[in-house]
Design an enzyme around this catalytic site. Structure first.
Site, PDB file in Angstrom:
ATOM      1  N   GLU A 233      55.380  43.041  41.688  1.00 56.26           N
ATOM      2  CA  GLU A 233      54.136  43.560  42.394  1.00 56.26           C
ATOM      3  C   GLU A 233      54.596  44.028  43.816  1.00 56.26           C
ATOM      4  OE1 GLU A 233      51.871  39.892  42.561  1.00 56.26           O
ATOM      5  OE2 GLU A 233      50.762  40.512  40.560  1.00 56.26           O
TER       6      GLU A 233
ATOM      7  N   CYS B 122      43.456  36.291  42.203  1.00 63.37           N
ATOM      8  CA  CYS B 122      43.285  36.821  43.532  1.00 63.37           C
ATOM      9  C   CYS B 122      42.400  38.007  44.103  1.00 63.37           C
ATOM     10  CB  CYS B 122      44.858  37.005  44.104  1.00 63.37           C
ATOM     11  SG  CYS B 122      45.650  38.319  43.258  1.00 63.37           S
TER      12      CYS B 122
END
Ligand SMILES: [Zn+2]
Length: 673
Positions: free
Chosen positions: A339, A430
């Site tokens: 990521e 998240c």
């Protein structure tokens, strides 16, 4: 007059003094060093526009309750009950799941600040009671260990603080501090803040230059500690934030356990920005959310301590991001793997990761840089993020979310964490929680103040009252931005007075989509920015991107500003291979895309001739009310007798793509000269 000694008053005074000293609020009363520019807090700004107000309302009425419900359904909230001994059972989910609950609690607290809601407050109080009960006696709070310390969740480490690179113990703490401070400021209730203080005191007893060393694998505690310092005035929290930042790149004995492939990425020091001491870092590398939180934490610590080395480091890294690693949508983090940021100019479209959390972290960081440097270029980047790659992360309905935000889709390519359309929730959740806290705090990005200067950073129909030398100044904006470039600003001081109004003239209105040469407009704009003060056209005197109007203001004064809202073609720096020969469309701060639903099911074989006339058309009943761009394009397969046939196309704002099922979408379109 007879003197009466009132014991009850004396006792009350003593209790108050002891309480203040114990909280070190005395220290807080001492003027803390902080950002030179002060944002006008979101609680002092009322937004009533057509763009943000409906989103904030959806966030309050749909997203926050929805996210709490998901936290219940997925065992995230039960984990607290189990750690508290109120419930039997094993820890459920990932080791860092507490943080998702904290983020929604932070969002709910902001929402309560703007909109009192006894039902939500009661829900929060009940939840806080579980958090209080889940905290161990010495302050430790991490349900994935507390529930069954002999069998902690995978990656948590066999003992406290033994696997900091992976465990997210300190990351969870940071989100808890942010939530606790938010709830305290919203309601004045202390119980959650007491949990935060007790936990931070424990961490301060464990970690420090002469104590245990360690690098938090996922940054966040630094921001939380800075907030805890601001609200308590206790400098040890600030010192601890700086300690954790300074540990990076110095403590190379980062233990990663287990060394299985699942956790292999955590052992790469670049991934967690611990490859060099923070003040020596020059390039944005590694996991983009970790990076964005770290740069924001460094800005906070720099503002609170005056540390110049931190500022030069984040300034250099910012240059690197905006000139080489920023997507047109304001997204950051090109790669799925880790990521993470890619190399310089590595900006693929279809596989762009651009996590929603990374966009939020990038907005937080740019706002902090503005507060440090009072330069509008940071707000230019922030505006690009918030109108494009950030709100694309949540559906108009408020209960579907994108984790990655790519700039192209073939309707088939699936993402790590992502799907082809927005999803209700994720195992690693998240992003939804981050949306719940971003939206209610959005009004805090609109205005700022430094001495006798009032900054207007964003153009949003709203009002606020700002005080300069005891003079209360009502500021109001009336506008249909971003669809319309006309903004009327009412400046209404209680009594006439001399002060300055600094209005940001966006880079896009001056021919620069973003600072640097990563993106540029194909044509020079033929429109100009017009500024009128009390009906009279004025020369625009800009400094650091702000039009400065310093004068004596009277009750009822008006400023009008008109930004040229043309459709613009954007070209990308040729070093970005992916975008060679391609063009993108913008209007004002909004980036557009072509989606199959508006274009007969296909967009990937379309190209855009340079001479195609582009027109904007407002459509109030489509996708929440949007400005469309219409024109003629060419299809690769539509050449007849050597002649390219043209057909009509419709582009929509990028942030609303993906509402009509999986399919093709493109921001960058091949250009036909
Ligand atoms: Zn996320």
């Amino acid at each position: 007059m007879k003197f009466v000694f009132k014991w009850n008053i004396v006792v009350k005074l003593i209790i108050t003094a002891v309480f203040l000293m114990s909280m070190n609020v005395m220290g807080a009363a001492k003027k803390q060093k902080d950002y030179s520019v002060k944002p006008v807090p979101f609680t002092d700004v009322r937004v009533n526009d057509i763009f943000w107000a409906p989103r904030m309302e959806t966030n309050r009425t749909v997203t926050i309750p929805f996210a709490f419900k998901k936290c219940e359904e997925t065992g995230r909230i039960n984990n607290f009950s189990k750690a508290a001994g109120m419930m039997e059972g094993k820890f459920e989910g990932y080791r860092y799941n507490d943080s998702d609950v904290y983020k929604v609690m932070e969002g709910a607290s902001y929402s309560l600040s703007l909109h009192p809601d006894p039902k939500l407050e009661k829900y929060m109080d009940d939840l806080i009671a579980k958090v209080v009960a889940a905290q161990e006696d010495d302050g430790y709070l991490y349900t994935s260990r507390t529930i069954d310390p002999d069998h902690p969740a995978a990656g948590a480490g066999d003992k406290r603080w033994s696997n900091l690179g992976v465990s997210h113990e300190l990351y969870c703490a940071g989100h808890m501090y942010e939530a606790a401070v938010a709830y305290y400021l919203a309601t004045g209730k202390r119980s959650f803040l007491d949990v935060a203080v007790k936990n931070a005191d424990l961490i301060d007893r464990v970690f420090g230059p002469d104590k245990q060393h360690g690098v938090p694998g996922h940054q966040e505690i630094e921001i939380g500690l800075a907030k805890l310092y601001r609200v308590t005035g206790n400098e040890k929290y600030l010192r601890l934030a700086k300690f954790f930042l300074d540990e990076r790149g110095r403590n190379q004995k980062l233990k990663i356990y287990p060394k299985s492939s699942n956790f292999a990425v955590y052992s790469e020091l670049e991934y967690l920005q611990s490859h060099k001491p923070v003040i020596e870092q020059r390039e944005a590398v590694g996991h983009a959310v970790r990076a964005g939180y770290m740069y924001s934490g460094m800005a906070d610590v720099a503002a609170l301590t005056g540390d110049k080395d931190y500022i030069s480091a984040i300034d250099r890294i910012w240059e690197n991001v905006v000139t080489k690693k920023l997507y047109l949508t304001g997204g950051i983090g090109a790669r799925h793997e880790g990521e993470a940021f890619g190399d310089n100019y590595e900006l693929p479209n279809r596989t762009a990761y651009n996590e929603t959390c990374a966009a939020i972290a990038n907005a937080m960081w740019n706002h902090r840089l503005f507060l440090l440097h009072s330069d509008a270029k940071y707000i230019d980047v922030l505006e690009r993020i918030v109108y494009n790659g950030l709100i694309s992360g949540v559906s108009l309905s408020g209960d579907r979310f994108f984790y990655p935000n790519p700039l192209e889709s073939d309707g088939k390519y699936k993402f790590n964490q992502g799907e082809l359309t927005r999803k209700p929730w994720f195992d690693c959740a998240c992003c939804p929680g981050n949306i719940t806290r971003f939206l209610p705090s959005f009004p805090g990005y609109i205005y700022a103040q430094k001495g006798d200067i009032i900054y207007i950073n964003l153009f949003v129909q709203s009002s606020s009252t700002i005080e300069i030398d005891g003079n209360r100044i009502n500021i109001g904006q009336e506008t249909r931005y971003p669809w319309d470039g006309a903004v009327k600003i009412a400046v209404d001081p209680e009594r006439s007075g001399k002060f300055a109004l600094y209005i940001r003239i966006p880079g896009w209105a001056q021919g620069n989509p973003v600072p640097g040469d990563l993106y540029g407009y194909k044509e020079k704009s033929d429109g100009e920015v017009v500024l009128k003060v009390s009906g009279k056209k004025c020369r625009i005197d800009t400094n650091k991107g702000f039009a400065r109007i310093r004068r004596r203001w009277e009750k009822g004064d008006k400023v009008e500003i008109l930004f040229p809202m043309q459709v613009r073609r954007v070209l990308c720096n040729e070093k970005v291979e992916e975008n060679l020969g391609k063009v993108a469309l913008e209007r004002g701060p909004v980036v557009y895309c072509l989606e199959d639903a508006d274009n007969n099911g296909h967009v990937l074989e379309l190209s855009l001739p340079d001479d195609s006339v582009l027109e904007a058309e407002y459509c109030g009943d489509k996708l929440g009310g949007i400005m469309l761009i219409k024109g003629e394009c060419a299809a690769l397969d539509s050449v007849k007798e050597g002649k390219q046939l043209r057909k009509k196309f419709t582009a929509i704002p990028y942030y609303v793509w993906g509402h009509r099922g999986a399919g093709e979408m493109a921001v960058w379109i091949p250009r036909k000269k």
